[in-house]
Design a protein around this motif. Structure first.
Motif, PDB file in Angstrom:
ATOM      1  N   ALA A  42       2.835  10.402 -11.089  1.00 21.75           N
ATOM      2  CA  ALA A  42       3.203   9.153 -10.406  1.00 21.75           C
ATOM      3  C   ALA A  42       3.524   9.402  -8.942  1.00 21.75           C
ATOM      4  N   VAL A  43       4.265  10.469  -8.654  1.00 25.49           N
ATOM      5  CA  VAL A  43       4.601  10.788  -7.258  1.00 25.49           C
ATOM      6  C   VAL A  43       3.338  11.099  -6.468  1.00 25.49           C
ATOM      7  N   ALA A  44       2.422  11.864  -7.085  1.00 24.79           N
ATOM      8  CA  ALA A  44       1.171  12.197  -6.403  1.00 24.79           C
ATOM      9  C   ALA A  44       0.349  10.944  -6.107  1.00 24.79           C
ATOM     10  N   LEU A  45       0.254  10.039  -7.095  1.00 27.79           N
ATOM     11  CA  LEU A  45      -0.480   8.793  -6.881  1.00 27.79           C
ATOM     12  C   LEU A  45       0.179   7.929  -5.815  1.00 27.79           C
ATOM     13  N   GLY A  46       1.503   7.880  -5.824  1.00 24.79           N
ATOM     14  CA  GLY A  46       2.222   7.102  -4.814  1.00 24.79           C
ATOM     15  C   GLY A  46       1.960   7.624  -3.413  1.00 24.79           C
ATOM     16  N   MET A  47       1.918   8.947  -3.249  1.00 36.53           N
ATOM     17  CA  MET A  47       1.632   9.529  -1.938  1.00 36.53           C
ATOM     18  C   MET A  47       0.207   9.214  -1.504  1.00 36.53           C
ATOM     19  N   LEU A  48      -0.741   9.280  -2.434  1.00 42.12           N
ATOM     20  CA  LEU A  48      -2.135   8.976  -2.103  1.00 42.12           C
ATOM     21  C   LEU A  48      -2.309   7.498  -1.752  1.00 42.12           C
ATOM     22  N   LEU A  49      -1.577   6.621  -2.458  1.00 41.54           N
ATOM     23  CA  LEU A  49      -1.633   5.199  -2.132  1.00 41.54           C
ATOM     24  C   LEU A  49      -1.078   4.939  -0.730  1.00 41.54           C
ATOM     25  N   TYR A  50      -0.011   5.623  -0.382  1.00 42.98           N
ATOM     26  CA  TYR A  50       0.593   5.429   0.939  1.00 42.98           C
ATOM     27  C   TYR A  50      -0.328   5.929   2.043  1.00 42.98           C
ATOM     28  N   TRP A  51      -0.922   7.092   1.825  1.00 38.14           N
ATOM     29  CA  TRP A  51      -1.798   7.661   2.843  1.00 38.14           C
ATOM     30  C   TRP A  51      -3.191   7.022   2.866  1.00 38.14           C
ATOM     31  N   GLY A  52      -3.469   6.192   1.872  1.00 42.26           N
ATOM     32  CA  GLY A  52      -4.768   5.542   1.837  1.00 42.26           C
ATOM     33  C   GLY A  52      -5.877   6.416   1.286  1.00 42.26           C
ATOM     34  N   GLU A  66       6.381   3.915 -14.937  1.00 38.67           N
ATOM     35  CA  GLU A  66       7.646   3.627 -14.262  1.00 38.67           C
ATOM     36  C   GLU A  66       7.712   4.317 -12.904  1.00 38.67           C
ATOM     37  N   GLY A  67       7.261   5.581 -12.883  1.00 38.65           N
ATOM     38  CA  GLY A  67       7.257   6.313 -11.617  1.00 38.65           C
ATOM     39  C   GLY A  67       6.315   5.684 -10.609  1.00 38.65           C
ATOM     40  N   LEU A  68       5.163   5.182 -11.090  1.00 39.71           N
ATOM     41  CA  LEU A  68       4.216   4.545 -10.191  1.00 39.71           C
ATOM     42  C   LEU A  68       4.768   3.226  -9.657  1.00 39.71           C
ATOM     43  N   GLU A  69       5.493   2.479 -10.497  1.00 34.20           N
ATOM     44  CA  GLU A  69       6.134   1.252 -10.023  1.00 34.20           C
ATOM     45  C   GLU A  69       7.109   1.578  -8.892  1.00 34.20           C
ATOM     46  N   ALA A  70       7.957   2.585  -9.108  1.00 37.74           N
ATOM     47  CA  ALA A  70       8.927   2.967  -8.080  1.00 37.74           C
ATOM     48  C   ALA A  70       8.217   3.492  -6.832  1.00 37.74           C
ATOM     49  N   ALA A  71       7.177   4.325  -7.036  1.00 45.38           N
ATOM     50  CA  ALA A  71       6.437   4.877  -5.899  1.00 45.38           C
ATOM     51  C   ALA A  71       5.726   3.774  -5.128  1.00 45.38           C
ATOM     52  N   LEU A  72       5.213   2.787  -5.851  1.00 42.27           N
ATOM     53  CA  LEU A  72       4.545   1.663  -5.195  1.00 42.27           C
ATOM     54  C   LEU A  72       5.528   0.892  -4.325  1.00 42.27           C
TER      55      LEU A  72
END
Length: 276
Positions: free
Chosen positions: A160-170, A11-17
């Protein structure tokens, strides 16, 4: 602990995405001045969901036993509906979610009020994921007491927050299509266990008294007091001696859900790609 961790991670990854896609679009179109509005929507949604979860959790202890069982059954039933919706919504929306979000952001920024529509859009997106998590975690906490479920939920949210930040930064490329596919499959089994638990709670509340004979007894082979039995009970809602109604509702939910989830995938494997 594992199920709350997985649910909050998903759920956190969905929101972070969603937030990362919106932020990437704003950055790409040179609209970074709207970043504060985006984060305002996130903060308001998180605060509301957290306050709602705490309020509901604190008031349930004041109910008499039967009313408390009724509440647990209702929460479990709502959690089943939400988890099922979550699985099939993400399965349908994952392929074009980026284009839909970018179009929605563009429309929001062209409306009168500027950042207010954007705040509202981000708030609704994050609040939807947060409210889904609240009702599932309430159901999980009532079935598994102690510090492990809250700890698992917190760790899942942090991941989830950590993965979302890494996805954003590439900095990381995650096969989101496969991630959501396999977690969705597991969640359907979790939801089936919650459905059986809801029937059990309704029986203890005095609302459901049909088919209460023992379907089978595996206490000699796999007791819930054993390590593996306790793990299955906490993760999948396993019961060593379930009633006929519990087994029936488990199968009546799981079999159609699995068919709906698996059959379309075999017919449309060509369309399944890697979402980044």
């Amino acid at each position: 602990m594992f199920v709350p961790f997985l649910i909050m991670l998903r759920e956190g990854l969905e929101a972070a995405l969603i937030v990362s896609l919106i932020a990437s679009y704003l950055k790409r179109t040179q609209r970074t001045r709207w970043f504060p509005a985006t984060w305002a929507g996130v903060v308001i949604a998180v605060a509301l969901c957290l306050a709602l979860g705490i309020a509901i959790n604190e008031t349930t202890g004041e109910f008499p036993q039967k009313q408390q069982e009724l509440f647990e059954g209702i929460v479990a039933a709502i959690a089943v509906i939400i988890l099922t919706y979550m699985v099939f919504w993400m399965r349908k929306a994952a392929r074009n979610i980026k284009a839909q979000l970018e179009e929605a952001v563009g429309q929001a920024l062209h409306k009168s009020g500027g950042g207010l529509p954007l705040v509202l859009m981000v708030f609704l997106a994050v609040a939807r994921e947060g409210l889904e998590s609240v009702f599932f975690l309430l159901a999980a906490f009532t079935q598994d007491v102690g510090y492990a479920p809250p700890l698992g939920a917190v760790l899942g949210l942090i991941a989830a927050v950590a993965l979302g930040m890494l996805l954003y930064w590439g900095g990381v490329r995650l096969n989101l299509a496969q991630f959501f596919r396999w977690t969705s499959l597991f969640i359907l089994f979790v939801a089936a266990g919650l459905a059986a638990g809801a029937i059990r709670a309704f029986h203890e509340a005095g609302l459901w008294n049909y088919f209460q004979g023992v379907a089978f007894d595996l206490s000699a082979m796999l007791s819930t007091h054993s390590l593996f039995g306790t793990l299955l009970e906490g993760v999948l809602g396993y019961q060593e001696a379930p009633s006929v109604s519990e087994v029936a509702i488990y199968l009546l939910y799981l079999i159609p859900a699995l068919l709906l989830f698996l059959l379309p995938a075999r017919l449309s494997t060509a369309g399944a790609g890697v979402a980044r």
